[in-house]
Design an enzyme around this catalytic site. Structure first.
Site, PDB file in Angstrom:
ATOM      1  N   ASP A 188       0.854  -1.196   0.000  1.00  0.00           N
ATOM      2  CA  ASP A 188       0.000   0.000   0.000  1.00  0.00           C
ATOM      3  C   ASP A 188       0.890   1.247   0.000  1.00  0.00           C
ATOM      4  O   ASP A 188       1.906   1.304   0.699  1.00  0.00           O
ATOM      5  CB  ASP A 188      -0.924  -0.003   1.232  1.00  0.00           C
ATOM      6  CG  ASP A 188      -2.079   0.962   1.076  1.00  0.00           C
ATOM      7  OD1 ASP A 188      -3.222   0.501   0.915  1.00  0.00           O
ATOM      8  OD2 ASP A 188      -1.836   2.196   1.104  1.00  0.00           O
ATOM      9  N   ILE A 189       0.483   2.238  -0.776  1.00  0.00           N
ATOM     10  CA  ILE A 189       1.284   3.453  -0.923  1.00  0.00           C
ATOM     11  C   ILE A 189       1.258   4.295   0.359  1.00  0.00           C
ATOM     12  O   ILE A 189       2.172   5.083   0.608  1.00  0.00           O
ATOM     13  CB  ILE A 189       0.780   4.257  -2.152  1.00  0.00           C
ATOM     14  CG1 ILE A 189       1.881   5.120  -2.734  1.00  0.00           C
ATOM     15  CG2 ILE A 189      -0.469   5.055  -1.848  1.00  0.00           C
ATOM     16  CD1 ILE A 189       1.576   5.625  -4.144  1.00  0.00           C
ATOM     17  N   ASN A 217     -12.711  -3.619   2.311  1.00  0.00           N
ATOM     18  CA  ASN A 217     -13.700  -2.543   2.377  1.00  0.00           C
ATOM     19  C   ASN A 217     -14.578  -2.654   1.143  1.00  0.00           C
ATOM     20  O   ASN A 217     -14.075  -2.771   0.024  1.00  0.00           O
ATOM     21  CB  ASN A 217     -12.996  -1.184   2.411  1.00  0.00           C
ATOM     22  CG  ASN A 217     -12.175  -0.993   3.666  1.00  0.00           C
ATOM     23  OD1 ASN A 217     -12.577  -1.421   4.738  1.00  0.00           O
ATOM     24  ND2 ASN A 217     -11.008  -0.380   3.536  1.00  0.00           N
ATOM     25  N   GLU A 224     -12.512   2.867  -1.421  1.00  0.00           N
ATOM     26  CA  GLU A 224     -12.093   4.026  -2.228  1.00  0.00           C
ATOM     27  C   GLU A 224     -11.740   3.633  -3.652  1.00  0.00           C
ATOM     28  O   GLU A 224     -12.003   4.382  -4.586  1.00  0.00           O
ATOM     29  CB  GLU A 224     -10.903   4.713  -1.559  1.00  0.00           C
ATOM     30  CG  GLU A 224     -11.324   5.483  -0.309  1.00  0.00           C
ATOM     31  CD  GLU A 224     -10.170   6.152   0.402  1.00  0.00           C
ATOM     32  OE1 GLU A 224      -9.015   6.019  -0.043  1.00  0.00           O
ATOM     33  OE2 GLU A 224     -10.442   6.794   1.433  1.00  0.00           O
ATOM     34  N   VAL A 225     -11.115   2.490  -3.814  1.00  0.00           N
ATOM     35  CA  VAL A 225     -10.710   2.066  -5.160  1.00  0.00           C
ATOM     36  C   VAL A 225     -11.666   0.964  -5.631  1.00  0.00           C
ATOM     37  O   VAL A 225     -11.772  -0.085  -4.982  1.00  0.00           O
ATOM     38  CB  VAL A 225      -9.246   1.550  -5.165  1.00  0.00           C
ATOM     39  CG1 VAL A 225      -8.853   1.104  -6.569  1.00  0.00           C
ATOM     40  CG2 VAL A 225      -8.297   2.628  -4.660  1.00  0.00           C
ATOM     41  N   HIS A 245     -10.068  -5.535  -3.523  1.00  0.00           N
ATOM     42  CA  HIS A 245      -8.741  -5.690  -2.910  1.00  0.00           C
ATOM     43  C   HIS A 245      -8.890  -6.084  -1.456  1.00  0.00           C
ATOM     44  O   HIS A 245      -9.827  -5.662  -0.773  1.00  0.00           O
ATOM     45  CB  HIS A 245      -7.904  -4.415  -3.030  1.00  0.00           C
ATOM     46  CG  HIS A 245      -8.602  -3.169  -2.564  1.00  0.00           C
ATOM     47  ND1 HIS A 245      -9.554  -2.528  -3.328  1.00  0.00           N
ATOM     48  CD2 HIS A 245      -8.495  -2.445  -1.413  1.00  0.00           C
ATOM     49  CE1 HIS A 245      -9.988  -1.461  -2.667  1.00  0.00           C
ATOM     50  NE2 HIS A 245      -9.370  -1.401  -1.503  1.00  0.00           N
ATOM     51  N   HIS A 263      -6.835  -5.883   2.093  1.00  0.00           N
ATOM     52  CA  HIS A 263      -5.701  -5.326   2.824  1.00  0.00           C
ATOM     53  C   HIS A 263      -5.181  -6.418   3.759  1.00  0.00           C
ATOM     54  O   HIS A 263      -5.968  -6.999   4.514  1.00  0.00           O
ATOM     55  CB  HIS A 263      -6.140  -4.160   3.715  1.00  0.00           C
ATOM     56  CG  HIS A 263      -6.708  -2.979   2.977  1.00  0.00           C
ATOM     57  ND1 HIS A 263      -6.021  -1.804   2.811  1.00  0.00           N
ATOM     58  CD2 HIS A 263      -7.914  -2.789   2.373  1.00  0.00           C
ATOM     59  CE1 HIS A 263      -6.780  -0.933   2.144  1.00  0.00           C
ATOM     60  NE2 HIS A 263      -7.931  -1.514   1.877  1.00  0.00           N
TER      61      HIS A 263
END
Ligand code: AMP
Length: 121
Positions: free
Chosen positions: A33-34, A91, A99-100, A104, A106
Site C-alpha cells: 500500500d502506498i 472494504n 475508495e478504489v 482488494h 488489505h
C-alpha cells in the site's frame, strides 16, 4: 456498478502505474500500500476486472476465487506476520468506505492492531 477501466488498480495491472510488488501469479497481484497503516500493509487483488467482493463471487471462476484466498495466506506468510497475527480487510461499497473500485484485500500486520473498528460516537 460497472467496472471503471481507469481505476488506480486497473492501471497498475496494465503496467501504466508502478507498484512495489509483493506477490504475483496467474490470477493474483499483491503490492505494498502506498500509504501503509502498519509495518506490513499489502494489497492483494485479482487480475480480473471485479469491482467488489459481491461482483467477484458472482462472476469469478472457482480457480480465481481459490487463487485469491490462497494468495492472502501466502502474502501473510511471506511478509512474516503469519505467526504473530494479522488482519485481512476488504472494504466494500459506500458503508464499507471502499475508495478504489477494484476488489482488494488489505493484509495488515507487524504491530498490535487494536480492536477491529471504532465504536460509533
Ligand atoms: P480502500 O479504502 O479499501 O479502497 O483502500 C484503497 C487503498 O489503496 C488505500 O489504502 C490507499 O492507500 C491505496 N492506494 C491508492 N493508490 C495506490 C497506489 N498507487 N499504490 C498502492 N496503494 C495505493
Amino acid at each position: 456498478m460497472a467496472y471503471d477501466q481507469n481505476n488506480i488498480f486497473a492501471r497498475i495491472l496494465r503496467g501504466d502505474l508502478p507498484c512495489k510488488k509483493a506477490f504475483e501469479n496467474e490470477h493474483v497481484l499483491a503490492f505494498h500500500d502506498i500509504r501503509p497503516l502498519a509495518p506490513v500493509h499489502v494489497l492483494v487483488i485479482p487480475k480480473g476486472a471485479y469491482t467488489s467482493l459481491d461482483d467477484f463471487h458472482e462472476k469469478a471462476s472457482e480457480a480465481e476465487q481459490a487463487a485469491l484466498m490462497k494468495a492472502i495466506g501466502q502474502v501473510a506468510r511471506q511478509a512474516g506476520v503469519a505467526a504473530g497475527g494479522y488482519r485481512v480487510i476488504a472494504n466494500t461499497g459506500g458503508d464499507g468506505h471502499q475508495e478504489v473500485p477494484h476488489l482488494h484485500f488489505h493484509v495488515l500486520g507487524g504491530r498490535p492492531l487494536g480492536r477491529m473498528i471504532g465504536r460509533p460516537e
